[in-house]
Design a protein around this motif. Structure first.
Motif: not given
Length: 107
Positions: A102-106
């Motif tokens: 969820l926290c990657r690549g935002r």
């Protein structure tokens, strides 16, 4: 206490809290209903914390990329996985993997 839907044994009849909770007594249904409300409130808080974590992670990733680094720091992710595994056992690892995803690549 009527609830939307219908009782399985009597189609068309309104459902009661006993039907919805699966409890066999109104006292147990009351306990379950109250506990479910508490779980719903906890879930809302957990979701808020995850959203906050995602925002903080985006700041870290932006700083890392801006400085010429990689978006993901695998050694840090391994620390996070270990922390969740140590605290929650094997399911903690799965939870941490989902959280990291969820926290990657935002950015």
């Amino acid at each position: 206490m009527p609830v939307r839907g219908s009782a399985p044994e009597n189609p068309g009849a309104p459902m009661t809290t006993l039907d919805v909770t699966g409890a066999r007594t109104s006292e147990a249904a009351d306990v379950i209903t109250g506990a479910r409300e508490r779980i719903d409130a906890l879930d809302d808080r957990i979701i808020g914390l995850i959203q906050e974590r995602m925002a903080v992670s985006a700041v870290i990733q932006e700083a890392r990329i801006t400085s010429g680094g990689r978006r993901v720091n695998l050694s840090r992710e391994m620390e996070v996985l270990g922390h969740y595994r140590d605290a929650l056992g094997k399911p903690g690892t799965s939870l941490a993997l989902t959280l990291l995803e969820l926290c990657r690549g935002r950015i």
